[in-house]
Design a protein around this motif. Sequence first.
Motif, mmCIF file in Angstrom:
data_model
loop_
_atom_site.group_PDB
_atom_site.id
_atom_site.type_symbol
_atom_site.label_atom_id
_atom_site.label_comp_id
_atom_site.label_asym_id
_atom_site.label_seq_id
_atom_site.Cartn_x
_atom_site.Cartn_y
_atom_site.Cartn_z
ATOM 1 N N ALA A 353 0.830 -1.202 0.000
ATOM 2 C CA ALA A 353 0.000 0.000 0.000
ATOM 3 C C ALA A 353 0.868 1.257 0.000
ATOM 4 C CB ALA A 353 -0.940 -0.009 1.205
ATOM 5 N N TRP A 354 1.886 1.269 0.835
ATOM 6 C CA TRP A 354 2.763 2.442 0.888
ATOM 7 C C TRP A 354 3.631 2.537 -0.369
ATOM 8 C CZ3 TRP A 354 3.505 6.655 3.995
ATOM 9 C CH2 TRP A 354 2.656 6.751 5.109
ATOM 10 N N ALA A 355 4.063 1.404 -0.913
ATOM 11 C CA ALA A 355 4.851 1.438 -2.142
ATOM 12 C C ALA A 355 4.035 2.055 -3.273
ATOM 13 C CB ALA A 355 5.314 0.039 -2.517
ATOM 14 N N ALA A 356 2.770 1.647 -3.390
ATOM 15 C CA ALA A 356 1.920 2.201 -4.446
ATOM 16 C C ALA A 356 1.677 3.692 -4.232
ATOM 17 C CB ALA A 356 0.595 1.436 -4.485
ATOM 18 N N ALA A 357 1.445 4.091 -2.980
ATOM 19 C CA ALA A 357 1.194 5.505 -2.702
ATOM 20 C C ALA A 357 2.424 6.356 -3.031
ATOM 21 C CB ALA A 357 0.809 5.672 -1.232
ATOM 22 N N LEU A 358 3.592 5.885 -2.647
ATOM 23 C CA LEU A 358 4.814 6.649 -2.910
ATOM 24 C C LEU A 358 5.126 6.699 -4.405
ATOM 25 C CD1 LEU A 358 6.872 5.307 0.098
ATOM 26 C CD2 LEU A 358 6.294 7.704 -0.289
ATOM 27 N N LEU A 359 4.848 5.605 -5.128
ATOM 28 C CA LEU A 359 5.066 5.617 -6.570
ATOM 29 C C LEU A 359 4.155 6.632 -7.260
ATOM 30 C CD1 LEU A 359 5.534 1.857 -7.543
ATOM 31 C CD2 LEU A 359 7.026 3.751 -8.210
ATOM 32 N N GLY A 360 2.956 6.831 -6.703
ATOM 33 C CA GLY A 360 2.065 7.819 -7.280
ATOM 34 C C GLY A 360 2.642 9.219 -7.232
ATOM 35 N N GLU A 361 3.415 9.520 -6.189
ATOM 36 C CA GLU A 361 4.041 10.836 -6.048
ATOM 37 C C GLU A 361 5.446 10.881 -6.622
ATOM 38 O OE1 GLU A 361 2.785 13.863 -4.596
ATOM 39 O OE2 GLU A 361 1.027 12.688 -5.167
ATOM 40 N N HIS A 362 6.098 9.730 -6.652
ATOM 41 C CA HIS A 362 7.498 9.672 -7.106
ATOM 42 C C HIS A 362 7.654 8.550 -8.127
ATOM 43 C CE1 HIS A 362 8.662 12.337 -3.765
ATOM 44 N NE2 HIS A 362 7.888 11.592 -2.997
ATOM 45 N N PRO A 363 7.201 8.746 -9.350
ATOM 46 C CA PRO A 363 7.301 7.676 -10.360
ATOM 47 C C PRO A 363 8.741 7.301 -10.680
ATOM 48 C CG PRO A 363 6.616 9.767 -11.363
ATOM 49 C CD PRO A 363 6.549 9.961 -9.878
ATOM 50 N N GLU A 364 9.685 8.144 -10.307
ATOM 51 C CA GLU A 364 11.093 7.795 -10.540
ATOM 52 C C GLU A 364 11.588 6.713 -9.591
ATOM 53 O OE1 GLU A 364 11.111 11.167 -7.530
ATOM 54 O OE2 GLU A 364 9.963 10.565 -9.295
ATOM 55 N N TRP A 365 10.851 6.435 -8.524
ATOM 56 C CA TRP A 365 11.265 5.401 -7.569
ATOM 57 C C TRP A 365 10.799 4.031 -8.062
ATOM 58 C CZ3 TRP A 365 9.898 8.075 -2.236
ATOM 59 C CH2 TRP A 365 10.821 9.101 -2.002
ATOM 60 N N THR A 366 11.284 3.633 -9.212
ATOM 61 C CA THR A 366 10.824 2.396 -9.832
ATOM 62 C C THR A 366 11.225 1.159 -9.027
ATOM 63 O OG1 THR A 366 12.813 2.444 -11.225
ATOM 64 C CG2 THR A 366 10.786 3.346 -12.156
ATOM 65 N N HIS A 367 12.203 1.266 -8.133
ATOM 66 C CA HIS A 367 12.579 0.109 -7.314
ATOM 67 C C HIS A 367 11.434 -0.334 -6.401
ATOM 68 C CE1 HIS A 367 13.677 3.840 -5.212
ATOM 69 N NE2 HIS A 367 13.351 3.207 -4.101
ATOM 70 N N LEU A 368 10.477 0.564 -6.138
ATOM 71 C CA LEU A 368 9.333 0.191 -5.305
ATOM 72 C C LEU A 368 8.385 -0.757 -6.030
ATOM 73 C CD1 LEU A 368 8.508 3.650 -3.680
ATOM 74 C CD2 LEU A 368 9.332 1.618 -2.487
ATOM 75 N N LEU A 369 8.491 -0.874 -7.340
ATOM 76 C CA LEU A 369 7.629 -1.795 -8.079
ATOM 77 C C LEU A 369 7.798 -3.228 -7.598
ATOM 78 C CD1 LEU A 369 8.140 -0.376 -11.681
ATOM 79 C CD2 LEU A 369 5.984 -0.387 -10.407
ATOM 80 N N ALA A 370 9.005 -3.561 -7.146
ATOM 81 C CA ALA A 370 9.263 -4.933 -6.715
ATOM 82 C C ALA A 370 8.425 -5.327 -5.512
ATOM 83 C CB ALA A 370 10.748 -5.105 -6.391
ATOM 84 N N VAL A 371 7.900 -4.358 -4.760
ATOM 85 C CA VAL A 371 7.099 -4.646 -3.571
ATOM 86 C C VAL A 371 5.669 -5.011 -3.946
ATOM 87 C CG1 VAL A 371 6.257 -3.665 -1.400
ATOM 88 C CG2 VAL A 371 8.555 -3.101 -2.212
ATOM 89 N N LEU A 372 5.211 -4.574 -5.109
ATOM 90 C CA LEU A 372 3.811 -4.755 -5.481
ATOM 91 C C LEU A 372 3.548 -6.177 -5.956
ATOM 92 C CD1 LEU A 372 3.199 -1.443 -7.482
ATOM 93 C CD2 LEU A 372 2.859 -1.875 -5.044
#
Length: 488
Positions: A353-372
């Motif tokens: 949930a937090w990874a998706a929320a942060l990606l919405g504001e920071h699409p450059e943080w593509t490393h968070l995709l691995a959490v989804l």
Amino acid sequence: MSTDVTTTRADLVTAALLGLRRGGPDVDAAALPGVVGEAVAAAPAAEGAARLLDVVALDVVARRAGVVPASPDATPPVPAEPEPASVAGPAARARLTTLLAGSGELNDVLVAHWLRTAAARGCVAPPRLLPELLEWTARPASRPHLALVQAVLGTRGHWLAAQRHSWAGLLDAVPRDAAGTARAADDARAVVDDPQWSKRPAAERVTAIEAIGRDVRRDDEERLARSLADRAATVREAAAQVLVHLPGAAFAQDCARRALECVAIERRMLRHVLVVRLPQDDPTAPFERVRSVTGGRRGHLLRALVAATPPDVWVAHLGKDAGTLVRLDVTDDLGPLLHDAWQEAALRTRDAAWAAALLGEHPEWTHLLAVLPGPERAAAAGAIAARSTTSDLTNARRAIQAGRALDAPWPDAFTDDVLRHVVAPPVMPEWELRHELPTLAAGAATDPGTEQRVRAAADRCTDDGTARVLRTLADTLRTRREILEELA
């Protein structure tokens, strides 16, 4: 001229380094060992430097060629068992032979594709290629593929690897299963509880703590808490990082309490904002960034405390969901610091949930995709790639980075978005696209349609160098498809 007699290897070296007058020009052939003396005696007569060089040359050749082989063991190794699995056929064998003789990241992608396909189809590598495959595995760049190699070695390959220490060590480096991880953690606990623990090297103490961290249990808290006071900063840091992963640990609870005290929601004018107050300085905090920075220590301490706090705690503390919290303004320009700490906590706890929320504001943080989860990851990556209808280099880079988190093969729409960003002005430079070529070659689908779309993008490209790279990508996709057919 000196008449000293040179009779040992040390004397030869001395004469060569210090000069004939100081080191001795004459050589007594009878005093030289074994075949060297015999060869010097039989050599044409020479004097001075020429004679010294002849002797040194003969001595070097004798040392290189005259090594006595080690005595064989009394009992030879037990022969390998017959191979029960099917061996890759002639076409696949020829392909692997060519790939193992190649080099470069793109070639490694194709080797990994061969190994993955063979493992999926129950094939093992041909016996005569096993030495080359094990040597390929010994390269540092091949370490991520150890598990794939192990899957295709078969009975003969594992037998062969056991005959050489360097090869056997490579297979030992394959990630442990759950039972192996638990055994390693138990061994590390015995090391930590040893009365001589504090006398061991700091690197060894860190290794033991990290091994415990891979299978941490409730009863580890006390032994890890002791290490928070270790004399070595690296040991204190390692213990802190393990303790924040242990739910309910006193250290983790203290970090969360101190972090929550620093952040609150206030209503200002017609909107809510996050009010952040820096914590009091704490030079004893076991966090590397806090210790190593001379300025802004309180900010780095806040970041460490927030990163150590499970992100879902903030929802209960502040009364708003993750998506709302990351969109709120933050006082004193501390938003980047707070968000950076939240993303580290989301990665550590795998909080989707937090990874998706942060990606919405920071699409450059593509490393968070691995959490989804898989479907959400694909959707989020697709949204990043299609985020803008106009193309620029930032979008192209971001789309390719998002592709690294996707399972292969990529969806057709995602591949098309990547190609659109790459070839639309300003075209991604040849050198940069070549650097990304292994990612594209590993992710894009291998069907003829994808290959044709890549070639069409190359034809549309206005830069000849970038177009060449795209044609190389298309050729690589065709090679991957041929590997699938050869291993069918």
